[in-house]
Scaffold this motif. Structure first.
Motif, PDB file in Angstrom:
ATOM      1  N   PRO B 466       0.824  -1.221   0.000  1.00 20.21           N
ATOM      2  CA  PRO B 466       0.000   0.000   0.000  1.00 20.21           C
ATOM      3  C   PRO B 466       0.848   1.256   0.000  1.00 20.21           C
ATOM      4  CG  PRO B 466      -0.418  -1.329   1.960  1.00 20.21           C
ATOM      5  CD  PRO B 466       0.600  -2.040   1.186  1.00 20.21           C
ATOM      6  N   PRO B 467       0.474   2.243  -0.780  1.00 20.30           N
ATOM      7  CA  PRO B 467       1.272   3.476  -0.828  1.00 20.30           C
ATOM      8  C   PRO B 467       1.077   4.304   0.446  1.00 20.30           C
ATOM      9  CG  PRO B 467      -0.603   3.637  -2.289  1.00 20.30           C
ATOM     10  CD  PRO B 467      -0.658   2.282  -1.696  1.00 20.30           C
ATOM     11  N   LEU B 468       2.146   4.417   1.221  1.00 20.14           N
ATOM     12  CA  LEU B 468       2.092   5.153   2.485  1.00 20.14           C
ATOM     13  C   LEU B 468       2.576   6.590   2.321  1.00 20.14           C
ATOM     14  CD1 LEU B 468       3.433   2.727   5.215  1.00 20.14           C
ATOM     15  CD2 LEU B 468       1.172   3.685   5.003  1.00 20.14           C
ATOM     16  N   PHE B 469       3.296   6.828   1.241  1.00 22.57           N
ATOM     17  CA  PHE B 469       3.847   8.169   1.040  1.00 22.57           C
ATOM     18  C   PHE B 469       3.345   8.706  -0.295  1.00 22.57           C
ATOM     19  CE2 PHE B 469       7.322   5.279   2.510  1.00 22.57           C
ATOM     20  CZ  PHE B 469       7.094   5.467   3.849  1.00 22.57           C
ATOM     21  N   ALA B 470       3.133   9.989  -0.327  1.00 21.52           N
ATOM     22  CA  ALA B 470       2.754  10.611  -1.586  1.00 21.52           C
ATOM     23  C   ALA B 470       3.372  11.991  -1.629  1.00 21.52           C
ATOM     24  CB  ALA B 470       1.238  10.699  -1.699  1.00 21.52           C
ATOM     25  N   HIS B 471       3.685  12.423  -2.799  1.00 22.52           N
ATOM     26  CA  HIS B 471       4.246  13.755  -2.950  1.00 22.52           C
ATOM     27  C   HIS B 471       3.688  14.383  -4.210  1.00 22.52           C
ATOM     28  CE1 HIS B 471       7.286  16.828  -2.072  1.00 22.52           C
ATOM     29  NE2 HIS B 471       7.223  17.025  -3.366  1.00 22.52           N
ATOM     30  N   LEU B 472       3.309  15.631  -4.109  1.00 23.74           N
ATOM     31  CA  LEU B 472       2.713  16.317  -5.248  1.00 23.74           C
ATOM     32  C   LEU B 472       3.688  17.359  -5.778  1.00 23.74           C
ATOM     33  CD1 LEU B 472       0.157  17.284  -6.920  1.00 23.74           C
ATOM     34  CD2 LEU B 472      -0.144  18.933  -5.099  1.00 23.74           C
ATOM     35  N   MET B 473       3.823  17.392  -7.091  1.00 25.10           N
ATOM     36  CA  MET B 473       4.576  18.469  -7.729  1.00 25.10           C
ATOM     37  C   MET B 473       3.629  19.161  -8.704  1.00 25.10           C
ATOM     38  SD  MET B 473       8.155  16.603  -8.406  1.00 25.10           S
ATOM     39  CE  MET B 473       7.402  15.016  -8.455  1.00 25.10           C
ATOM     40  N   PRO B 474       3.086  20.297  -8.312  1.00 23.12           N
ATOM     41  CA  PRO B 474       2.114  20.945  -9.192  1.00 23.12           C
ATOM     42  C   PRO B 474       2.765  21.443 -10.473  1.00 23.12           C
ATOM     43  CG  PRO B 474       2.625  22.339  -7.296  1.00 23.12           C
ATOM     44  CD  PRO B 474       3.341  21.044  -7.086  1.00 23.12           C
ATOM     45  N   GLY B 475       2.014  21.356 -11.549  1.00 22.84           N
ATOM     46  CA  GLY B 475       2.521  21.844 -12.830  1.00 22.84           C
ATOM     47  C   GLY B 475       1.957  23.211 -13.147  1.00 22.84           C
ATOM     48  N   ASP B 476       2.647  23.925 -13.974  1.00 23.66           N
ATOM     49  CA  ASP B 476       2.160  25.241 -14.401  1.00 23.66           C
ATOM     50  C   ASP B 476       0.923  25.047 -15.275  1.00 23.66           C
ATOM     51  OD1 ASP B 476       4.235  26.448 -13.136  1.00 23.66           O
ATOM     52  OD2 ASP B 476       5.580  26.271 -14.852  1.00 23.66           O
ATOM     53  N   PRO B 477       0.187  26.118 -15.538  1.00 20.68           N
ATOM     54  CA  PRO B 477      -0.969  25.989 -16.439  1.00 20.68           C
ATOM     55  C   PRO B 477      -0.564  25.365 -17.764  1.00 20.68           C
ATOM     56  CG  PRO B 477      -0.957  28.150 -15.407  1.00 20.68           C
ATOM     57  CD  PRO B 477       0.280  27.460 -14.962  1.00 20.68           C
ATOM     58  N   LYS B 482       2.276  16.322 -11.187  1.00 26.69           N
ATOM     59  CA  LYS B 482       2.905  15.014 -10.975  1.00 26.69           C
ATOM     60  C   LYS B 482       2.660  14.568  -9.541  1.00 26.69           C
ATOM     61  CE  LYS B 482       5.151  16.902 -14.447  1.00 26.69           C
ATOM     62  NZ  LYS B 482       4.984  18.341 -14.705  1.00 26.69           N
ATOM     63  N   VAL B 483       2.284  13.325  -9.418  1.00 28.98           N
ATOM     64  CA  VAL B 483       2.106  12.752  -8.085  1.00 28.98           C
ATOM     65  C   VAL B 483       3.018  11.543  -7.967  1.00 28.98           C
ATOM     66  CG1 VAL B 483       0.515  11.528  -6.577  1.00 28.98           C
ATOM     67  CG2 VAL B 483      -0.262  13.512  -7.803  1.00 28.98           C
ATOM     68  N   LEU B 484       3.761  11.497  -6.871  1.00 26.69           N
ATOM     69  CA  LEU B 484       4.596  10.337  -6.607  1.00 26.69           C
ATOM     70  C   LEU B 484       3.938   9.526  -5.507  1.00 26.69           C
ATOM     71  CD1 LEU B 484       8.108  11.957  -6.481  1.00 26.69           C
ATOM     72  CD2 LEU B 484       7.437  10.129  -8.002  1.00 26.69           C
ATOM     73  N   LEU B 485       3.833   8.236  -5.725  1.00 26.63           N
ATOM     74  CA  LEU B 485       3.323   7.352  -4.683  1.00 26.63           C
ATOM     75  C   LEU B 485       4.472   6.459  -4.242  1.00 26.63           C
ATOM     76  CD1 LEU B 485      -0.107   6.151  -6.112  1.00 26.63           C
ATOM     77  CD2 LEU B 485       0.331   8.037  -4.565  1.00 26.63           C
ATOM     78  N   GLY B 486       4.600   6.259  -2.962  1.00 31.74           N
ATOM     79  CA  GLY B 486       5.695   5.426  -2.463  1.00 31.74           C
ATOM     80  C   GLY B 486       5.191   4.426  -1.458  1.00 31.74           C
ATOM     81  N   ALA B 487       5.717   3.204  -1.547  1.00 35.75           N
ATOM     82  CA  ALA B 487       5.375   2.173  -0.567  1.00 35.75           C
ATOM     83  C   ALA B 487       6.559   1.975   0.361  1.00 35.75           C
ATOM     84  CB  ALA B 487       5.032   0.870  -1.268  1.00 35.75           C
ATOM     85  N   SER B 488       6.294   1.429   1.514  1.00 33.84           N
ATOM     86  CA  SER B 488       7.366   1.312   2.491  1.00 33.84           C
ATOM     87  C   SER B 488       8.164   0.026   2.319  1.00 33.84           C
ATOM     88  CB  SER B 488       6.776   1.379   3.899  1.00 33.84           C
ATOM     89  OG  SER B 488       7.750   1.083   4.835  1.00 33.84           O
ATOM     90  N   ARG B 489       7.501  -1.110   2.502  1.00 33.03           N
ATOM     91  CA  ARG B 489       8.246  -2.367   2.588  1.00 33.03           C
ATOM     92  C   ARG B 489       8.916  -2.715   1.260  1.00 33.03           C
ATOM     93  NH1 ARG B 489       6.794  -7.369   2.052  1.00 33.03           N
ATOM     94  NH2 ARG B 489       4.619  -6.821   1.706  1.00 33.03           N
ATOM     95  N   THR B 490       8.214  -2.476   0.161  1.00 27.99           N
ATOM     96  CA  THR B 490       8.766  -2.863  -1.130  1.00 27.99           C
ATOM     97  C   THR B 490       9.558  -1.734  -1.786  1.00 27.99           C
ATOM     98  OG1 THR B 490       6.665  -2.227  -2.073  1.00 27.99           O
ATOM     99  CG2 THR B 490       6.988  -4.545  -1.635  1.00 27.99           C
ATOM    100  N   GLN B 491       9.590  -0.571  -1.169  1.00 29.73           N
ATOM    101  CA  GLN B 491      10.316   0.591  -1.689  1.00 29.73           C
ATOM    102  C   GLN B 491       9.827   1.053  -3.056  1.00 29.73           C
ATOM    103  OE1 GLN B 491      14.494  -0.234  -1.816  1.00 29.73           O
ATOM    104  NE2 GLN B 491      14.755  -0.013   0.380  1.00 29.73           N
ATOM    105  N   GLU B 492       8.628   0.635  -3.450  1.00 28.70           N
ATOM    106  CA  GLU B 492       8.139   1.017  -4.777  1.00 28.70           C
ATOM    107  C   GLU B 492       7.939   2.526  -4.878  1.00 28.70           C
ATOM    108  OE1 GLU B 492       4.868  -2.033  -6.186  1.00 28.70           O
ATOM    109  OE2 GLU B 492       5.022  -1.895  -4.039  1.00 28.70           O
ATOM    110  N   LEU B 493       8.177   3.045  -6.045  1.00 27.22           N
ATOM    111  CA  LEU B 493       7.945   4.469  -6.308  1.00 27.22           C
ATOM    112  C   LEU B 493       7.256   4.577  -7.660  1.00 27.22           C
ATOM    113  CD1 LEU B 493      11.102   6.607  -5.523  1.00 27.22           C
ATOM    114  CD2 LEU B 493       8.854   6.783  -4.524  1.00 27.22           C
ATOM    115  N   LEU B 494       6.149   5.266  -7.684  1.00 20.72           N
ATOM    116  CA  LEU B 494       5.385   5.365  -8.923  1.00 20.72           C
ATOM    117  C   LEU B 494       5.140   6.830  -9.240  1.00 20.72           C
ATOM    118  CD1 LEU B 494       4.342   2.968 -10.531  1.00 20.72           C
ATOM    119  CD2 LEU B 494       2.105   3.352  -9.544  1.00 20.72           C
ATOM    120  N   LEU B 495       5.400   7.197 -10.466  1.00 18.36           N
ATOM    121  CA  LEU B 495       5.163   8.579 -10.892  1.00 18.36           C
ATOM    122  C   LEU B 495       3.916   8.621 -11.763  1.00 18.36           C
ATOM    123  CD1 LEU B 495       6.102  11.557 -11.357  1.00 18.36           C
ATOM    124  CD2 LEU B 495       7.370  10.705 -13.302  1.00 18.36           C
ATOM    125  N   LEU B 496       2.964   9.435 -11.361  1.00 17.73           N
ATOM    126  CA  LEU B 496       1.727   9.583 -12.126  1.00 17.73           C
ATOM    127  C   LEU B 496       1.582  11.027 -12.550  1.00 17.73           C
ATOM    128  CD1 LEU B 496      -0.613   7.853  -9.601  1.00 17.73           C
ATOM    129  CD2 LEU B 496       0.249   6.841 -11.674  1.00 17.73           C
TER     130      LEU B 496
END
Lengths: 414, 888
Positions: B466-477, B482-496
């Protein structure tokens, strides 16, 4: 043994899938495609009981790869989709729908229409609830496409009507009417079911309005806005308001429509219109509501730098201050905000930034700040000082005005 | 902010989730979701254009390196890894048990209880052990008749236990009757802490650890924050992260962003009183407010935007129940939201204090056992969202009881699956003031608070954890958010990427939310392992463990540098390492995307450490970083391991040369002994017994008064040495016991006489034999002299001058060493008591060494083996595999 074989097969299947997944998530579409060709074998011995079986996996993964692969073509994509449709009965409608979406996004409207008609005629035993929903969607999208061709013919007719007459027009008109019937029938169906149907409602109402069926249109819009089974969609109220406006309905009904929108979404952009409408009203109650509306809108972070809204508030506050009546309105509104508005709107940092970025915004805000917080408030002091330094006339006027009405501040805050 | 003129079509139903649940690997692919007319303005001219809800084109971001690169040197001090499944689970069924989840796991309770008994014997058996020690025989020899009635031979029991261990897994287990008998006999009274109580506590703790291992929600939100300094285009920033062995130090490190980020100066450091679970930050009015959450404390720091200014702690609150959430308001300075596991939500203002908004131990929409709660801010500064596992509600801080509405519900409304639970909600205010991100273990949702309950975007994220961490990088108009989702145990990082605006810059009305482009997986920390140069196996293992530590936080930044746009993604691991990866934006689509990335990521190839042709430096900066990091890591590990090893064999490290150097020249006693030895060797005889009585006894120092209560062992030894041990023993024990003891001694002596000299090895392994032997010696009366005993030694106080010792003689060397070992001689050399203990520990190493001094007089042997029992235990516990700390 066979059990072991099954287990091994399952394991290698999973491994293959995770390779595919890994490649796709790194946008290595070619690699993913290679792995997918191996994964197809999993169809042969499908022992799985998971919610998403191998055939659905292949459909999903294959579609995604074909959408991104550098060497995929439309023909290949359509071919793949046709194969996928035959792969699973349960998913037939879903695959059809997705195929149509793909065609629509690529501008192949006619192909999409054909596919929709084909899917609509599909029958297979008893339909599940999900399939029922998908079928309704398919019909609705077909209705939508019918609506588009109707509107195309309408435009032709309107253009031609000016310069041409004769038989050609008649056939176009006939075709247009048949399009209308098909579209209206399908669109009418889906908007009865609870959901978000902005697109379909808009089209259906347009059709009805064109043929002058205003009662039906009004009923549809009211149903869409006020049926409690539907989600609280702000757009439903917006459409109703716009319809009423087009119909030239009375101010009262417009205001009541907007009042409900205000209750659901106080931060809606129509609140500016609502405020201006209310401010013009002669009734005290409505003007009071107008002040409430604009204060509530400015509570939201999204309105922080909206010049229009600030000028609305500044105008109304100025009016009240000059007339000297109803200062209690401001006081009441201010009471629930005085502990956080100064930090939220009128900090020194914001004064600096607003002055740099938008002078007229800082003018409106400084006026409000000067009245609500007195002439010693940081925001007002900074802006009026800068304005006087820059020799802008209206800032000097502003300073004078606020200084003259400083006792108001004491009455509001007291 | 405008509301989209048209929303994507969707059904709306109410009630519990209908769809059958389960994580599905490919669930997020290949769907457009719905379509919407894209540009109504163009309809007149041509066909209507449609845009899909998912599957539109996004921006292309390419990773610049093949792996994540360390930003900071590895934290000093030894890192204690958190328990792994194999530490807790029974035997090796880890893989499938993990998958089977909570229900299928078998916890190895007995192993953990055993660990407790071995690690804390004093706490477990202290008083009973002291009472019973003479009834337990630890030697290998048979226990003879008269003693057998009151003594158990423990070695036999140990053998039985070993045998049992070896047969584990065998279907036909026959418990050794002796073990069963022993456990029946002792179970009720042997333990200091009642066994049932202890077992209950341990089991509870084990369950807790196991559920933490399956899913540890205390990390939700992540403990890493990036604070940009000054404007958005600036090349510096601050990284806020926890560190230290217990992760209880908070660091504010200035970072300069060049090709790779680099630390500048030393970090500002704060020591906190608990492990840091979450670091949250928000910028208000040009100042950053950093909230830090540990289990029972939450604190807030203010960091001015300018560089070079020190962060200032503002306030700390203490909670009785662990806090589960801390978020910082993006609207008002010094305002935070705090939730505790008791279901209480507070609005915390640094100036006005805490305001309780809600206290509700039950979950909101349906019953769920998790005490996790979350709260965040919304578009309205007075309205806060409150979340538990079942959904989100928004409530007005001015009237929290009356004014609230449901924002998200796990149910049919959002098209959820069965078993789906909220994992992390996040306010997306920087991208759009009224949007909200909610992640569950299966999907991510974007919600608009103006249209509650209906997600404006839903997508199955397909992450393994499960993604426990998230980070938002707002884009200009006109650009995507961009949203980053991160999981803890598996260290997964997903960029959406998603967008909520039209592409056209005509300022057209807001359009509905769309997911743009395919999701992209970013490098995990552990992913760099395959690119590193080959390591020695134990280093490799160490690295694997270190790099595989669960992720603990996520932060990112966007940077524009002329035409080149880069994204930096920071990832924090539980070991305290901060890794970073760089992605570059590809503005135009290249004509033919090369398959560079496809080739390089194949395992085996490691372009990270190959010299790129373009780089003039030879190795890339990333590789250099790695070299440095690895060197520092292994150096740190070496120091740490040296620290924990048993004392080394070199005496020089224990004592200074001066301390080792005795009083000038050998003493009279030493000379005598040497002379005697030499004589015996010349005669070809052997020394059967040292005769200390016959020699001039060395001047006995007054036994030191032990500080803070006499140590039982040392007082006894002192008594024995000075000869009045009998008296001491009488004082200690009752008369009958002494009598029995005497009988035993008598028997022993007879036995010895028939057997000759008995082996010393037993006395090295047990303190019990040593005791009996000691008593035997001390009250042996006149010693039996061997026939070959030299007469010269029987003369008391004979002058040693008659036979001067040979300094270089090999025979002479053992004597001073033996003398050195006696505590008296240590004492008279001024070696403090603690050091003596160290020396004894050191000697215990000899106790394990196979070669024994061939013939040692009993008294010295007993001296030698004094510390053996205790030091053996300590060394054994040190050399055993590190095991998880269970909170003892």
């Amino acid at each position: 043994s066979s059990h072991e074989h099954k287990l091994n097969f399952k394991r290698s299947k999973e491994a293959c899938l995770s390779y595919i997944q890994d490649a796709m998530l790194q946008k290595q579409w070619k690699r993913a495609a290679e792995f997918l060709t191996f994964y197809v074998e999993s169809l042969e011995k499908d022992y799985s009981r998971e919610p998403i079986g191998p055939s659905e996996m292949i459909w999903r993964i294959g579609t995604e790869i074909l959408c991104h692969h550098s060497r995929s073509s439309t023909k290949e994509f359509n071919c793949f989709m046709e194969q996928m449709k035959t792969l699973g009965v349960k998913r037939y409608l879903k695959v059809c729908l997705e195929h149509v979406f793909h065609l629509l996004c690529n501008g192949q409207i006619d192909e999409a229409y054909q596919n929709l008609s084909l899917a609509e005629s599909w029958r297979f035993g008893e339909q599940t609830a999900l399939q029922d929903k998908e079928m309704k969607l398919i019909q609705a999208y077909r209705g939508l496409l019918d609506y588009y061709s109707w509107s195309k013919q309408k435009n032709i007719l309107l253009e031609h009507g000016k310069c041409l007459d004769g038989f050609a027009d008649l056939s176009v008109e006939q075709e247009m009417h048949s399009c209308f019937r098909k579209a209206a029938m399908n669109l009418k169906e889906i908007i009865k079911i609870p959901g978000v149907w902005d697109l379909f409602v808009k089209c259906y109402v347009d059709l009805l309005e064109f043929y002058g069926d205003h009662n039906e249109a009004c009923q549809v819009l009211n149903e869409y806005a006020y049926n409690s089974k539907f989600p609280a969609n702000p757009n439903a109220h917006v459409y109703l308001y716009q319809f009423l406006k087009r119909q030239g309905e009375s101010k009262k009904s417009l205001i009541s429509a907007l009042k409900i929108l205000h209750d659901i979404v106080p931060s809606h952009e129509l609140m500016i219109d609502f405020n201006t409408m209310l401010q013009k009203s002669k009734k005290r109650k409505k003007r009071r509501l107008g002040l409430e509306v604009i204060f509530a809108a400015l509570d939201y972070a999204g309105w922080k730098e909206n010049v229009k809204a600030w000028s609305c508030l500044a105008r109304q506050v100025k009016q009240i201050v000059i007339s000297g009546k109803h200062l209690d309105w401001i006081k009441q509104e201010w009471n629930s905000r005085k502990d956080w508005w100064p930090a939220f709107h009128f900090s020194r940092y914001l004064a600096k930034r607003n002055w740099q970025e938008n002078k007229s915004l800082s003018y409106e805000k400084a006026l409000v700040a000067g009245i609500l917080l007195g002439k010693d408030c940081k925001y007002f002091k900074y802006v009026s000082h800068q304005g006087c330094k820059a020799q802008v006339k209206r800032f000097r006027m502003l300073k004078k005005f606020v200084n003259r009405h400083n006792p108001v501040y004491l009455r509001i805050s007291g | 902010m405008e509301f989209p003129a048209v929303l994507f079509p969707s059904y709306f139903g109410a009630g519990p989730p209908r769809e059958e649940g389960g994580p599905a690997l490919a669930a997020g692919w290949g769907e457009h979701g719905q379509v919407l007319e894209g540009s109504p303005g163009r309809r007149q001219q041509a066909q209507p254009g449609f845009v899909p809800r998912r599957g539109g084109t996004g921006e292309t971001w390419n990773p610049a390196e093949v792996a994540a690169v360390p930003v900071l040197p590895p934290s000093a001090g030894r890192w204690i890894p958190s328990p792994a499944p194999q530490d807790i689970l029974y035997r090796n069924n880890v893989c499938w048990k993990l998958r089977a989840g909570r229900s299928g796991a078998t916890l190895d309770f007995a192993k953990q209880l055993g660990h407790f008994f071995e690690d804390h014997p004093e706490d477990a058996f202290g008083s009973m052990g002291r009472l019973l020690h003479k009834n337990f025989f630890l030697g290998n020899s048979k226990v003879k008749r008269p003693a057998r009635s009151s003594t158990i031979r423990m070695t036999a029991l140990m053998q039985d236990i070993d045998r049992l261990e070896a047969r584990r897994g065998c279907h036909q287990q026959h418990l050794a009757s002796r073990l069963r008998w022993f456990s029946h006999l002792c179970r009720d009274w042997l333990f200091e802490v009642p066994l049932g109580l202890l077992a209950d506590c341990l089991h509870e703790e084990l369950l807790l650890q196991w559920s933490d291992l399956l899913f540890d929600d205390s990390l939700t939100g992540g403990a890493l924050a990036w604070l940009p300094t000054g404007d958005t285009g600036s090349r510096t920033g601050r990284l806020v992260y926890p560190g230290g062995q217990a992760m209880n130090h908070l660091f504010f490190q200035d970072i300069v962003v060049e090709e790779l980020p680099r630390a500048r100066g030393s970090p500002a450091q704060f020591e906190l009183s608990g492990r840091i679970r979450q670091v949250a930050a928000a910028r208000v009015d040009g100042e950053d407010f950093v909230g830090v959450r540990s289990d029972y404390h939450c604190g807030v720091w203010k960091v001015p935007g300018r560089t070079g200014t020190a962060p200032a702690p503002l306030q700390v609150i203490h909670t009785d129940v662990p806090a589960s959430c801390l978020t910082v308001s993006p609207h008002l300075p010094g305002e935070l939201a705090v939730c505790t596991q008791s279901g209480t939500v507070y609005l915390w203002n640094v100036e006005t204090g805490l305001q309780q908004l809600r206290h509700e131990p039950q979950t909101m929409f349906f019953r769920d056992h998790s005490p996790w709660r979350w709260s965040d801010f919304t578009a309205h500064p007075r309205v806060l969202s409150c979340a538990d596992r079942t959904g989100l509600q928004c409530l007005d801080a001015r009237a929290p009881k009356k004014c609230h509405f449901d924002l998200f519900k796990v149910g049919e409304e959002a098209g959820c699956q069965q078993g789906e639970r909220v994992v992390l909600p996040m306010y997306l205010g920087r991208a759009h003031p009224s949007q909200y991100l909610v992640t569950t273990q299966f999907s991510m949702y974007i919600l608009d608070e103006r249209l509650p309950l209906v997600p404006v975007l839903k997508w199955a994220h397909m992450m393994k954890a499960p993604p426990l961490f998230a980070h938002l990088m707002p884009g200009d108009p006109g650009r995507t958010h961009k949203v980053l989702l991160g999981a803890s145990r598996t260290q997964e990082l997903l960029l959406l990427q998603y967008q909520g605006e039209r592409w056209s810059s005509r300022g057209g009305s807001q359009s509905a939310c769309q997911l743009a482009g395919a999701p992209q997986k970013l490098h995990s920390i552990a992913g760099c392992l395959q690119h590193l140069p080959t390591q020695l196996p134990h280093h490799h293992h160490q690295l694997q463990q270190r790099l595989g530590a669960p992720a603990a936080g996520l932060a990112a930044m966007l940077q524009e540098d002329g035409t080149c746009e880069t994204m930096l993604v920071f990832q924090l691991s539980e070991a305290g390492d901060v890794f970073c990866q760089r992605l570059t934006h590809e503005t135009a689509h290249p004509p033919a995307p090369t398959s560079r990335d496809e080739a390089t990521t194949a395992p085996g190839s490691s372009p990270l450490f190959e010299a790129p042709a373009s780089s003039p430096l030879g190795l890339g900066t990333a590789a250099l970083r790695y070299h440095r990091w690895l060197r520092a890591l292994f150096r740190g590990c070496r120091e740490a391991t040296q620290h924990s090893l048993p004392p080394s064999l070199s005496q020089r490290r224990l004592f200074t040369c001066k301390e080792l150097e005795g009083p000038t020249g050998p003493t009279a006693l030493q000379r005598q002994v040497r002379q005697w030895l030499r004589q015996v060797m010349q005669e070809g005889g052997h020394i059967q017994r040292w005769e200390p009585m016959a020699l001039q006894p060395p001047p006995l120092p007054q036994p030191p008064e032990p500080e803070g209560g006499p140590d039982l062992l040392s007082t006894r030894l002192t008594a024995a040495w000075s000869g009045d041990w009998e008296q001491w023993w009488e004082d200690r024990t009752s008369f009958s016991m002494a009598q029995r003891q005497r009988a035993l001694r008598e028997r022993r002596r007879r036995q010895k006489q028939t057997r000759g000299r008995r082996s010393l090895s037993a006395s090295f392994t047990s303190s019990l034999t040593y005791q009996s032997e000691l008593s035997e010696l001390s009250d042996a009366g006149p010693p039996v002299l061997s026939p070959g005993r030299p007469h010269i030694l029987s003369q008391e106080g004979s002058p040693p001058a008659s036979s001067p010792p040979l300094p270089g003689s090999p025979l002479a060397s053992p004597a001073p060493e033996e003398a050195l070992l006696s505590s008296q001689s240590l004492h008279c050399r001024g070696i403090p008591k603690e050091r003596r203990k160290t020396l004894r520990d050191y000697l215990s190493v000899w106790a394990e060494a196979p070669p024994e001094p061939p013939e040692l007089p009993g008294s010295q042997a007993s001296q030698l083996c004094i510390p053996s029992s205790q030091s053996q235990l300590s060394s054994a516990s040190q050399t055993r595999r590190k095991r998880p700390r269970m909170g003892f």
